[in-house]
Design a protein around this motif. Structure first.
Motif, PDB file in Angstrom:
ATOM      1  N   ARG A 240     -36.473  14.725  28.696  1.00 45.82           N
ATOM      2  CA  ARG A 240     -35.226  14.284  28.075  1.00 45.82           C
ATOM      3  C   ARG A 240     -34.918  12.849  28.505  1.00 45.82           C
ATOM      4  O   ARG A 240     -35.415  12.376  29.529  1.00 45.82           O
ATOM      5  CB  ARG A 240     -34.057  15.192  28.482  1.00 45.82           C
ATOM      6  CG  ARG A 240     -34.156  16.608  27.947  1.00 45.82           C
ATOM      7  CD  ARG A 240     -32.873  17.393  28.218  1.00 45.82           C
ATOM      8  NE  ARG A 240     -32.651  17.637  29.636  1.00 45.82           N
ATOM      9  CZ  ARG A 240     -31.627  17.181  30.334  1.00 45.82           C
ATOM     10  NH1 ARG A 240     -30.721  16.393  29.766  1.00 45.82           N
ATOM     11  NH2 ARG A 240     -31.491  17.479  31.620  1.00 45.82           N
ATOM     12  N   PHE A 241     -34.068  12.192  27.704  1.00 44.39           N
ATOM     13  CA  PHE A 241     -33.668  10.817  28.001  1.00 44.39           C
ATOM     14  C   PHE A 241     -32.189  10.782  28.387  1.00 44.39           C
ATOM     15  O   PHE A 241     -31.352  11.424  27.756  1.00 44.39           O
ATOM     16  CB  PHE A 241     -33.858   9.921  26.771  1.00 44.39           C
ATOM     17  CG  PHE A 241     -35.291   9.727  26.372  1.00 44.39           C
ATOM     18  CD1 PHE A 241     -36.012   8.631  26.818  1.00 44.39           C
ATOM     19  CD2 PHE A 241     -35.919  10.657  25.559  1.00 44.39           C
ATOM     20  CE1 PHE A 241     -37.338   8.459  26.456  1.00 44.39           C
ATOM     21  CE2 PHE A 241     -37.247  10.490  25.184  1.00 44.39           C
ATOM     22  CZ  PHE A 241     -37.957   9.398  25.639  1.00 44.39           C
ATOM     23  N   GLN A 242     -31.869  10.002  29.429  1.00 52.65           N
ATOM     24  CA  GLN A 242     -30.497   9.716  29.809  1.00 52.65           C
ATOM     25  C   GLN A 242     -30.351   8.190  29.887  1.00 52.65           C
ATOM     26  O   GLN A 242     -30.489   7.584  30.958  1.00 52.65           O
ATOM     27  CB  GLN A 242     -30.155  10.369  31.153  1.00 52.65           C
ATOM     28  CG  GLN A 242     -30.152  11.895  31.105  1.00 52.65           C
ATOM     29  CD  GLN A 242     -29.802  12.540  32.434  1.00 52.65           C
ATOM     30  OE1 GLN A 242     -29.856  11.895  33.486  1.00 52.65           O
ATOM     31  NE2 GLN A 242     -29.443  13.813  32.395  1.00 52.65           N
ATOM     32  N   PRO A 243     -30.134   7.555  28.720  1.00 52.25           N
ATOM     33  CA  PRO A 243     -30.108   6.080  28.680  1.00 52.25           C
ATOM     34  C   PRO A 243     -29.074   5.451  29.606  1.00 52.25           C
ATOM     35  O   PRO A 243     -29.338   4.410  30.217  1.00 52.25           O
ATOM     36  CB  PRO A 243     -29.773   5.789  27.204  1.00 52.25           C
ATOM     37  CG  PRO A 243     -30.185   7.017  26.463  1.00 52.25           C
ATOM     38  CD  PRO A 243     -29.929   8.159  27.396  1.00 52.25           C
ATOM     39  N   ALA A 244     -27.891   6.077  29.724  1.00 51.63           N
ATOM     40  CA  ALA A 244     -26.825   5.470  30.525  1.00 51.63           C
ATOM     41  C   ALA A 244     -27.224   5.300  31.981  1.00 51.63           C
ATOM     42  O   ALA A 244     -26.837   4.315  32.634  1.00 51.63           O
ATOM     43  CB  ALA A 244     -25.550   6.313  30.421  1.00 51.63           C
ATOM     44  N   SER A 245     -27.992   6.254  32.493  1.00 52.34           N
ATOM     45  CA  SER A 245     -28.406   6.171  33.897  1.00 52.34           C
ATOM     46  C   SER A 245     -29.861   5.734  34.039  1.00 52.34           C
ATOM     47  O   SER A 245     -30.414   5.786  35.137  1.00 52.34           O
ATOM     48  CB  SER A 245     -28.222   7.527  34.585  1.00 52.34           C
ATOM     49  OG  SER A 245     -28.992   8.524  33.929  1.00 52.34           O
ATOM     50  N   HIS A 246     -30.453   5.296  32.919  1.00 55.84           N
ATOM     51  CA  HIS A 246     -31.843   4.834  32.928  1.00 55.84           C
ATOM     52  C   HIS A 246     -32.755   5.879  33.579  1.00 55.84           C
ATOM     53  O   HIS A 246     -33.509   5.597  34.509  1.00 55.84           O
ATOM     54  CB  HIS A 246     -31.961   3.502  33.671  1.00 55.84           C
ATOM     55  CG  HIS A 246     -33.235   2.764  33.366  1.00 55.84           C
ATOM     56  ND1 HIS A 246     -34.442   3.073  33.967  1.00 55.84           N
ATOM     57  CD2 HIS A 246     -33.493   1.741  32.508  1.00 55.84           C
ATOM     58  CE1 HIS A 246     -35.379   2.266  33.510  1.00 55.84           C
ATOM     59  NE2 HIS A 246     -34.835   1.439  32.626  1.00 55.84           N
ATOM     60  N   THR A 247     -32.672   7.111  33.076  1.00 57.17           N
ATOM     61  CA  THR A 247     -33.384   8.224  33.703  1.00 57.17           C
ATOM     62  C   THR A 247     -34.158   9.050  32.684  1.00 57.17           C
ATOM     63  O   THR A 247     -33.660   9.334  31.593  1.00 57.17           O
ATOM     64  CB  THR A 247     -32.393   9.161  34.436  1.00 57.17           C
ATOM     65  OG1 THR A 247     -31.656   8.402  35.399  1.00 57.17           O
ATOM     66  CG2 THR A 247     -33.128  10.297  35.135  1.00 57.17           C
TER      67      THR A 247
END
Length: 306
Positions: A240-247
Motif C-alpha cells: 500500500r501507499f501512504q504518500p503523506a508520510s512517504h511510506t
C-alpha cells in the motif's frame, strides 16, 4: 504443458514417482474444497451451486479469495478446454447475481466479510490435469480474469499444483475508486489514485521494491482496490501507499515469530484487522529501510506456499 516431475531420493539415489490423474473429478473437487484456503488462498463457500433456469448448471465450487474477489472454481480430470468454457459461462451468471453471492458470503462468513466483497474483477480458477498452449492463447484473447492451475497426484499422499497461466482481465485497470461509492458513502481512494498522488521519490522507491518482489518469474502483480497484490497461486505480499508520510506498507507471508520485530519498522499483524494479506507488516520509507527489509521480502517471495 505440465512437465512437473517429483523424485524420491534415498541414499543419494533419485527415483521418479509416477504421476497420475485423480480417478474421479469429484474426488479432486472434494480434496480441494476441504483444503481450499491452504491450497488456493480461497475461502470455500459452496459446492455444486445451482445457477437457476437460464444457465441450467451447477458451479463446482464458489469461494472468495484473500483479496475479497468472488471466485468460481471448476475442475476437470483430464485436459482443460471444456472446463474453461464452462467456467466462463458461470462467470456471466455471477456478474448478474451479486446480491445472491453476497448473501451466501454473509451466511457462511458473516456480515463483515460480505461488506468486503470486491466486484471490480471476479475471478475464475480452472483446475485440470493439463492445459495446452492454445488454452492459454484463448484466455488472453477473451480478456477475463482466469487462472489455469494444473495438478498432479503422486501416490496416495502427494498433490502438486502449478499455476500454468494467469490472465489479469480487461477490467483490472478500470476499477471503481471505492466500494460503496454508488450508495453515497465517503469515497476511499484506490491504490492507483494513491500511487498517482505519491511524490516521484516514493514511486522510485516502490519501483525498487517491485523489482525485488517480482525477482521470481512466477510472481504475478495484480492491482486490487486498496493495495497491490503479488502472488503465485496465493499472495506472497501486498503493498500500500501512504504518500503523506512517504511510506510503503508491505505485508509479507513471513511468520513474525521468526523475526526480530523493530518498532516503527516491522509489526506482527496476526489478530489485527488491516488492509492487505500476510502476517508481517514492514514499513519502508527509504532505500535504507528497503535494504533492511530485503531478506524478509525475499523470504516471503521464495518461501510462501503457492
Amino acid at each position: 504443458m505440465n512437465d512437473l516431475k517429483l523424485f524420491r531420493v534415498v541414499g543419494g539415489v533419485a527415483t521418479e514417482i509416477p504421476r497420475a490423474a485423480v480417478t474421479l473429478e469429484r474426488h479432486l473437487q472434494t480434496l480441494i474444497e476441504t483444503n481450499m484456503e491452504t491450497l488456493l488462498g480461497i475461502r470455500f463457500l459452496a459446492s455444486e451451486y445451482r445457477t437457476g433456469p437460464r444457465h441450467r448448471g451447477r458451479i463446482d465450487s464458489l469461494g472468495m479469495d484473500e483479496n475479497g474477489n468472488p471466485v468460481i472454481v471448476e475442475y476437470k480430470r483430464s485436459t482443460g478446454k471444456a472446463v474453461i468454457i464452462q467456467a466462463l459461462s458461470y462467470l456471466n451468471w455471477l456478474r448478474d447475481h451479486r446480491h445472491e453471492f453476497e448473501n451466501l458470503v454473509k451466511d457462511r462468513l458473516g456480515a463483515e466479510e460480505a461488506d468486503k466483497v470486491d466486484w471490480s474483477d471476479p475471478r475464475v480458477v480452472c483446475v485440470a490435469a493439463d492445459f495446452t498452449k492454445h488454452d492459454v492463447f484463448a484466455m488472453e484473447e477473451i480478456g477475463r480474469r482466469v487462472d489455469l492451475v494444473s495438478y498432479r497426484h503422486f501416490g496416495a499422499d502427494l498433490l502438486a499444483l502449478q499455476l500454468v497461466a494467469s490472465m489479469a482481465g480487461s477490467t483490472a485497470s478500470t476499477r471503481s475508486s471505492a466500494p460503496g461509492a454508488e450508495s453515497g458513502r465517503a469515497a476511499v481512494k484506490s491504490v492507483r489514485q494513491l500511487y498517482d498522488e505519491s511524490p516521484q521519490s516514493l514511486k522510485d522507491l516502490y519501483a525498487d521494491l517491485d523489482a525485488l518482489l517480482t525477482s521470481s518469474a512466477e510472481v504475478r502483480t495484480e492491482f486490487q482496490q486498496h493495495y497491490i497484490a503479488y502472488r503465485r497461486i496465493r499472495n506472497v505480499a501486498t503493498v500500500r501507499f501512504q504518500p503523506a508520510s512517504h511510506t510503503l506498507v508491505a505485508r509479507l507471508a513471513v511468520d513474525p515469530d521468526g523475526v526480530d520485530l523493530v518498532e516503527g519498522f516491522t509489526r506482527d499483524l496476526r489478530g489485527i484487522g488491516a488492509l492487505g494479506t500476510g502476517p508481517l507488516e514492514v514499513k519502508i520509507r527509504s532505500r535504507t529501510d528497503l535494504a533492511r527489509a530485503r531478506d524478509l521480502v525475499l523470504r516471503s517471495v521464495e518461501g510462501a506456499s503457492g
